[in-house]
Structures are given as structure tokens and as C-alpha cells.
Design an enzyme around this catalytic site. Structure first.
Site, PDB file in Angstrom:
ATOM      1  N   GLU A  49       0.814  -1.219   0.000  1.00  0.00           N
ATOM      2  CA  GLU A  49       0.000   0.000   0.000  1.00  0.00           C
ATOM      3  C   GLU A  49       0.846   1.267   0.000  1.00  0.00           C
ATOM      4  O   GLU A  49       0.432   2.301  -0.527  1.00  0.00           O
ATOM      5  CB  GLU A  49      -0.962   0.011   1.194  1.00  0.00           C
ATOM      6  CG  GLU A  49      -2.063  -1.044   1.125  1.00  0.00           C
ATOM      7  CD  GLU A  49      -1.635  -2.427   1.607  1.00  0.00           C
ATOM      8  OE1 GLU A  49      -0.430  -2.621   1.881  1.00  0.00           O
ATOM      9  OE2 GLU A  49      -2.498  -3.306   1.711  1.00  0.00           O
ATOM     10  N   MET A  87      24.305   8.943   1.992  1.00  0.00           N
ATOM     11  CA  MET A  87      24.234  10.215   2.711  1.00  0.00           C
ATOM     12  C   MET A  87      24.503  10.017   4.200  1.00  0.00           C
ATOM     13  O   MET A  87      25.164  10.836   4.843  1.00  0.00           O
ATOM     14  CB  MET A  87      22.872  10.878   2.493  1.00  0.00           C
ATOM     15  CG  MET A  87      22.795  12.289   3.027  1.00  0.00           C
ATOM     16  SD  MET A  87      23.991  13.407   2.248  1.00  0.00           S
ATOM     17  CE  MET A  87      23.008  14.096   0.913  1.00  0.00           C
ATOM     18  N   LYS A 129     -17.059  -1.657   6.095  1.00  0.00           N
ATOM     19  CA  LYS A 129     -17.416  -2.670   5.097  1.00  0.00           C
ATOM     20  C   LYS A 129     -18.916  -2.649   4.774  1.00  0.00           C
ATOM     21  O   LYS A 129     -19.313  -2.690   3.609  1.00  0.00           O
ATOM     22  CB  LYS A 129     -17.009  -4.046   5.632  1.00  0.00           C
ATOM     23  CG  LYS A 129     -17.181  -5.177   4.649  1.00  0.00           C
ATOM     24  CD  LYS A 129     -16.595  -6.479   5.224  1.00  0.00           C
ATOM     25  CE  LYS A 129     -16.605  -7.565   4.154  1.00  0.00           C
ATOM     26  NZ  LYS A 129     -15.997  -8.814   4.656  1.00  0.00           N
ATOM     27  N   PHE A 177     -10.927  -8.170  13.971  1.00  0.00           N
ATOM     28  CA  PHE A 177      -9.819  -8.563  13.103  1.00  0.00           C
ATOM     29  C   PHE A 177      -9.507  -7.431  12.111  1.00  0.00           C
ATOM     30  O   PHE A 177     -10.403  -6.899  11.473  1.00  0.00           O
ATOM     31  CB  PHE A 177     -10.196  -9.847  12.344  1.00  0.00           C
ATOM     32  CG  PHE A 177      -9.154 -10.267  11.351  1.00  0.00           C
ATOM     33  CD1 PHE A 177      -7.889 -10.655  11.765  1.00  0.00           C
ATOM     34  CD2 PHE A 177      -9.428 -10.252   9.990  1.00  0.00           C
ATOM     35  CE1 PHE A 177      -6.922 -11.026  10.849  1.00  0.00           C
ATOM     36  CE2 PHE A 177      -8.459 -10.626   9.061  1.00  0.00           C
ATOM     37  CZ  PHE A 177      -7.196 -11.013   9.497  1.00  0.00           C
ATOM     38  N   GLN A 178      -8.272  -7.100  11.994  1.00  0.00           N
ATOM     39  CA  GLN A 178      -7.783  -6.029  11.119  1.00  0.00           C
ATOM     40  C   GLN A 178      -8.453  -4.683  11.402  1.00  0.00           C
ATOM     41  O   GLN A 178      -8.656  -3.877  10.499  1.00  0.00           O
ATOM     42  CB  GLN A 178      -7.938  -6.410   9.637  1.00  0.00           C
ATOM     43  CG  GLN A 178      -6.998  -7.548   9.234  1.00  0.00           C
ATOM     44  CD  GLN A 178      -6.890  -7.752   7.739  1.00  0.00           C
ATOM     45  OE1 GLN A 178      -7.832  -7.503   6.997  1.00  0.00           O
ATOM     46  NE2 GLN A 178      -5.728  -8.224   7.290  1.00  0.00           N
TER      47      GLN A 178
END
Lengths: 164, 565
Positions: B50, B470, B162, B112-113
Site C-alpha cells: 500500500e 548520505m 465494510k 480482526f484487522q
């Protein structure tokens, strides 16, 4: 020193969190916070009092608060001619022997009421400026303060001394 | 018209012109992906992580000026977006992120999630929403796109449970927004603009510091007109690169920590500094008390909170760069300032950008210079973060607007791969070169699969020095060369390219550089070039963090140690 910030905000979930977050991320402590419905439908007015924050930092936070989409207006009103009040409820240890003395102390103040009397304590309700509330608290300290509940400072800008 | 929440999202995306979206499906956003099959006009790019989706949307936005869109599921999906959102937030990039959330009844029950996504993204988004009714979706998306692209642009996240995707409600896309607390001020205060004109007209040694705000406002032409009329040299910030033609005689080049010495000295010596669409970040100012010591400062920015955030300002002007410059130009008197321009030319000669020789191995500088030559300056250059990024800023000359895509404020290593993908999707006909380090490249390397799937002809130039360059440079300069965890290995990048179905090339010697670049340019598909550059090249000039132009370190002639001014 304390700065007083007045904000008009949309009355929506999460707004308080967004505002508090602006102070949290800079490590500023919110000394008091008062929120309620305003004269505008679906808008709330907030008074945020910040402790120990440098004035230029408060200026920056005020600008950043204005970036919050739901904040309609925000202003640091510390330097303006304002009226401020807060209400405190103070539960003090009070036996029949000391009750009279406490009432005598209360008589020295305006805006004080006894909200409850119990056998060993009384609840005092007081409305005044933060300074006056603090001085009452100082005088009551020796009797034994059990609990303090304060509304936080309310503030309103006076029209009479505003330059036009 | 009755639609489900998921259909409303798709309809709204099309209404907003979002024909390319970047995302990964997952549990909570499943219903949306089901409805997406009904909308073939929406080109969904299946990214592999993502973060890649958010960066791709960011890269897409930077080269098109449109709002980029990314999608993720709840919990880990949404949290993976956060780096990309923060990156877009810092660099004023318009993005709308749509995330699935657990169903309404499960919110707050450690499902969940489940993650409090609006809470987690609060400090890295311009605004965010949790939509609890399908009926709110059209209004919320209208507002989200509006907020993302107006004022100081930024990312807006819309979190949708959802079961809201499947809920049915009336769909009508609003024509206007009603946001009582959001009214970006685009027109500058005329009195302030007058004051600015007066300062400029009286200036002997003015400089314009031009930032990304010029590109966002589309004020490139106005900036050129102002600079030419009043003969004011222009110094772009890293994010301002390409807002003013790089080969224009008034372009002094990038300033800041690794900007040219002459640009930094010019700002140090100027008597009026006109900051346009920049926010005077610490990589520009160094020690604030020593920044532009002799100058009165005019600051034009659309975001009031940017003004006086870091530096003192004599003339603040809140407004859109295009609008303000348009009002300013007629008030500015034509001037010659030949002495000042001559002086800057002298500075250029006295403090050139030195290209060091490292024997056989090419330097990063050399590769970038060759890249510029071989692309005739016509590429869109996307960079990661670090030494190669600064070299690209120093040595690639950007003549056309919105051709430099780089992670400025957040400094996100790994930005270069997904952002290049987004840039190529936004500008399918452009030649996109992603300049990367071997460290950052390994942070988002999974998106090479997406690039192959999408048949995007992105060219990658890895400046492979085997170090987190760097960081190594800082350890060399400021930690007495105690190298701590900066030696980094990688795969065989040519084989990696081949594994991903791309053309892999390698250059180990200077004389091969131009040839492989030409080879890559000629190839129709994606190409990865492993440039094995000198291992311990340092980027100069450098103003160490928190210091000023007085402490500027310059590279001197080849073989000599850098000097301090």
C-alpha cells in the site's frame, strides 16, 4: 504565562481530538478546556487555556488550529478586553465545629453557594474569575479539601472597550 | 438514483476525473472491489504494497496536477499507506485515500484487522473522514477532493466501514461544498502587494526563492515575467525545481543544504528576498538567525500557518502564487540590476560545482550529467532520497515544469520506484527516469512487478555505491568516520531486473555511462541500469545541519580536501 484561545468549531465527532492533537504534538499542556453549544446551530464554542507556552508558539498553534477544517474561527484573546469566569465545586471537610468558620470564609466572597451539607463535609459552589477561585481554594486548604471539580475558564470579549 | 455505497464511491471517482487508482484489496474493502468490476472506466493498478500505492498516487499528482487516488483495506492496509500520506502532506500533494474499515457493529471491539485509521492518520493528512452512512458518501467525496486540491493541497483519507459499501441510499453528487471553516485565501491583500512592490523597486540585490507553490498554482509564466521585468535572479528550492527554466539566465540554481555555493551566497547577500510558494524549511534556512541576514523578506504563501513559522518576515502575503504575482507584476518597475547580476555570475565562476574524478568508476555527478545530456533535459526525473537526489537537483537542468518528482519534506527513501510508476501513468508519453540509490531502491522494490504488469517503460538508474551514502557521508564528516550500519549489500540488480521481466544493464566504468543510457532510452519497455559508482563520494557543497552559509563546505579542485569558507 497562560494564553486564552477562543474557537468556534463545527459540532462533529473527532473535532476535539483534532484540536487537542495540535497542543499534544508540541507538548503544550491544556490548563483548562470549556466546550458547549454556541448561538450558531451545529457550532460549538471552545475556550482553551494553555499553560507555559511561549507567545509566538501559541500564535503558531492558533494558525495551525485554523487549518483544522472544522475550525471556523479561532483567536488568541489573552490581550483583548475580556470577561472571564469559571465555576468550581469544592468538597471540604467540615465537622459541626468547623462548619461555621468555613461559612465565615465563604461570606468574604461573591458568587458562592453551599450546594450540599453532609455530616462531615460540605460542597461549595463558586463562580468567579480564576484568580478569585484560586484565592478561595487557598483559604479552604487548611480545612481539608476532599475534591475539586472546575468547569475551566469561560471567556467573552467585551464590546465596550473594543476599538472600532 | 439508488446506489450502494461502493457504487457511489466509483461514481464519485469518475465524477472527479480519477481514472487511475492504486490499491490492494482486502477483507474490509472487499465489497468495494466487487462493485469496481462494474466500472471498467476506472483503471485500477494493483500495487504490491500500500505504501507503493500512496507514493504512486503522489507521483501521478505531481506530474499531472490532478488528485491522485489510492485504496487500501482496514488495519495493516491502511497503516501501510501512512508513510505515503505523510510524504504527500509534507510536500503539498493532493491525494484522496479510500480505506475499508471493519463493519460498523464491529468498530471499537478490537475486531480482526481493525485500527483506528482516522486517529492514526490524523497528523499526516490534511483532513480525514469516517463515513458512517452510505448517504454521506457523495458529500464526503466531493469535500475530500475539494480539500485535497485547493488551498495548500494535501492528502485526505476517507475511511468507509465494510457494511457501508453495501448499504443502499440515494445518490446525487453535489455541485458545491459547504465547509464553513475552510476558505483558502487566494487573492493577496492589495496593500501588502503594494508594500512588496515598493521593497522590490527599491532593492539593489533582490532574489526570488521559488518553491513548489509556484508549480501548484501554475504560476510559472508569472514568475518568469516578474523575474525578467525586474531582473531578479531566481533560486529554486529542491521542490521548486522545474518551476523556472533551469537554463534561463536568471536561474541561479538550487539553494539549501546541498544547493550550489553561489545560490546560497546570493541569498546570503541579497537585500530583498521574495519567497514564493515555499515554506522556509530548515534544509533551506540552516541556522535561522543567519539566514538572509541583510534581507527584508517578502513571503507569498497560500497557507497562513507557513508564514513566520520559521523566519522573520517583513511583508507577509497570504494568497495563491499566480494571483499574487499577477497583481505584483504591474506594480514592479522594469530594472537592470546589471551590477548584481554580474556579481552573481562572478560567484558562479568563483564557486563552481566541482565534479570529482574517481578514476575508472563513474561518480554520481557524472552519471546525472550524462543522463541530462542523453535525455536532452527532456526526461521526467523521479528521485529517492540521499546523495543521488541532491546530485539530480544540482546537475539535471529542468526546463519544463513538473518534471522533477522528489520526496522533499519527509525524505522518504523508496519513493523513487512507486512515484516513477505514478508519474509514468500520469504522463504515458513522457520519458521517465527514476534515479535511485541502492539502499532506497530495496525499500519498495516489489513495485517492479506492478511496473511490468502495467507495461510501463520506466527507466531506473541505480547509483550503486554499496552504502547508505548520505548517512555514510554524515558519519564521515560528523562522527569521525565511525561507520555504523551504513554498508549495504543488494542483489545482483541486473539479474533482479531480469527476474522482473525487465531489461537489466550495468555500467562500471565512466566511458560506459552514456552508452547504457542510450541503450535504455532506445528500449521500449522498463529498464534497470546498475551504475556501479564510486563508493565514497561526498555531496558538496554542504551546509551542515543547523549552520549557515558561513560554514558552507565546498569541494575544491579534484584531489584536494574540501574547504570551509
Amino acid at each position: 504565562m497562560r494564553r486564552i484561545i477562543l474557537a468556534l468549531v463545527e459540532d462533529k465527532p473527532g473535532v476535539l481530538n483534532r484540536i487537542a492533537s495540535m497542543f499534544r504534538r508540541r507538548g503544550f499542556n491544556i490548563y483548562s478546556l470549556a466546550v458547549g453549544h454556541s448561538e450558531v446551530p451545529d457550532m460549538s464554542r471552545m475556550v482553551i487555556v494553555v499553560d507555559n507556552a511561549p507567545p509566538n508558539a501559541v500564535d503558531q498553534v492558533t494558525k495551525q488550529l485554523d487549518k483544522v477544517i472544522e475550525v471556523v474561527r479561532v483567536e488568541d484573546i489573552t490581550e483583548l478586553p475580556i470577561v472571564t469566569r469559571e465555576t468550581a465545586m469544592i468538597k471540604v471537610r467540615a465537622s459541626p465545629a468547623t462548619r461555621g468558620q468555613i461559612i465565615e470564609v465563604l461570606d468574604l466572597f461573591k458568587g458562592v453557594e453551599v450546594a450540599d451539607v453532609s455530616p462531615n463535609s460540605i460542597i461549595i459552589e463558586m463562580t468567579g474569575t480564576t484568580d478569585v477561585v484560586e484565592s478561595l481554594l487557598a483559604l479552604l486548604k487548611d480545612y481539608g479539601i476532599i475534591e475539586i471539580m472546575r468547569t475551566g475558564q469561560l471567556a467573552m470579549v467585551r464590546d465596550s472597550q473594543l476599538p472600532d | 438514483m439508488k446506489l450502494t455505497g461502493g457504487q457511489m464511491v466509483c461514481e464519485s471517482l469518475l465524477r472527479e476525473g480519477a481514472d487511475v487508482v492504486f490499491g490492494v484489496p482486502g477483507g474490509a474493502i472487499l465489497p468495494f472491489y466487487d462493485y469496481l468490476t462494474q466500472y471498467p472506466k476506472i483503471h485500477h493498478v494493483l500495487v504490491r504494497h500500500e505504501q507503493g500505492g500512496a507514493h504512486a498516487a503522489d507521483g501521478y499528482a505531481r506530474v499531472t496536477g490532478k488528485v491522485g487516488v489510492c485504496l487500501a483495506t482496514s488495519g495493516p492496509g491502511a497503516l501501510n499507506l501512512t508513510t505515503g500520506l505523510a510524504n504527500a502532506f509534507m510536500d503539498s500533494c493532493p491525494i484522496v485515500a479510500i480505506t475499508g474499515q471493519v463493519s460498523r457493529f464491529a468498530i471499537g471491539k478490537v475486531a480482526f484487522q481493525e485500527t483506528d485509521v482516522t486517529g492514526a492518520t490524523l497528523p499526516v493528512t490534511k483532513h480525514n473522514y469516517l463515513v458512517m452512512r452510505a448517504a454521506d458518501i457523495p458529500r464526503v467525496l466531493k469535500e475530500a477532493f475539494y480539500i485535497a486540491r485547493t488551498g495548500r493541497p494535501g492528502p485526505v483519507l476517507v475511511d468507509i466501514p465494510k457494511d457501508v459499501f453495501t448499504e443502499t441510499a440515494d445518490y446525487e453528487y453535489p455541485e458545491t461544498v459547504n465547509l464553513p471553516g475552510y476558505h483558502p485565501q487566494t487573492v493577496g491583500d492589495p496593500a501588502q502587494i503594494q508594500k512588496a512592490a515598493k521593497l522590490i523597486n527599491g532593492a539593489k540585490r533582490p532574489v526570488i526563492l521559488a518553491g513548489r507553490g509556484v508549480l501548484i498554482a501554475g504560476a510559472m509564466e508569472e514568475l518568469r515575467l516578474l523575474a525578467e521585468k525586474a531582473q531578479v535572479p531566481v533560486v529554486p528550492t529542491l521542490l521548486g525545481l522545474s518551476c523556472f527554466p533551469g537554463s534561463h539566465y536568471l536561474n541561479v540554481g538550487m539553494m539549501g543544504m546541498h544547493g550550489s555555493a553561489y545560490a546560497n551566497i546570493a541569498v546570503d547577500e541579497c537585500d530583498v528576498l521574495i519567497g514564493v510558494g515555499c515554506r522556509f524549511d530548515d534544509r533551506i534556512t540552516g541556522r535561522v538567525s543567519d539566514f538572509a541576514r541583510h534581507a527584508q523578506i517578502i513571503h507569498v504563501d497560500i497557507e497562513p500557518a507557513n508564514i513566520r513559522q520559521n523566519i522573520r518576515t517583513e511583508v507577509p502575503i497570504v494568497g495563491d502564487a499566480k494571483s499574487v504575482l499577477r497583481s505584483l507584476i504591474p506594480l514592479v518597475e522594469p530594472a537592470k540590476r546589471s551590477e548584481w547580476l554580474q556579481h552573481i555570475d562572478d560567484l558562479r565562476r568563483a564557486h563552481p560545482l566541482v565534479v570529482r574524478d574517481f578514476g575508472e568508476a563513474p561518480s554520481t555527478q557524472h552519471v546525472i550529467q550524462q543522463l541530462f545530456q542523453e535525455t536532452h533535459g527532456n526526461a521526467i526525473v523521479v528521485t529517492g532520497v540521499g546523495q543521488h537526489q541532491m546530485r539530480a537537483g544540482q546537475h539535471y537542468i529542468f526546463d519544463r515544469p513538473m518534471t522533477m518528482v522528489t520526496s522533499g519534506g519527509l525524505g522518504t527513501m523508496g519513493y523513487e520506484i512507486p512515484a516513477a510508476m505514478g508519474a509514468q501513468l500520469g504522463r504515458p508519453d513522457a520519458l521517465v527516469w527514476s534515479v535511485a540509490g541502492d539502499g532506497g531502491f530495496q525499500m519498495t522494490v516489489q513495485e517492479l512487478a506492478t511496473i511490468r504488469d502495467e507495461k510501463l517503460p520506466v527507466k531506473f538508474a541505480i547509483m550503486n555505491n554499496g552504502f547508505l551514502g548520505m548517512v555514510r557521508q554524515w558519519q564521515e564528516l560528523f562522527y569521525e568516520k565511525r561507520y555504523s550500519q551504513v554498508k549495504v549489500t543488494g542483489p545482483d540488480f541486473v539479474k533482479l531486473a531480469e527476474a522482473y521481466g525487465m531489461l537489466g544493464l550495468r555500467a562500471t566504468r565512466k566511458e560506459e555511462v552514456a552508452k547504457v543510457i542510450r541503450q535504455a532510452n532506445a528500449h521500449r519497455g522498463p529498464v534497470l541500469v546498475d551504475f556501479q559508482v564510486a563508493a565514497e563520494e561526498n555531496v558538496y557543497p554542504m551546509i551542515p545541519s543547523g549552520q549557515s552559509v558561513k560554514e558552507l563546505m565546498e569541494d575544491t579542485l579534484p584531489g584536494l580536501e574540501p574547504t570551509r569558507r
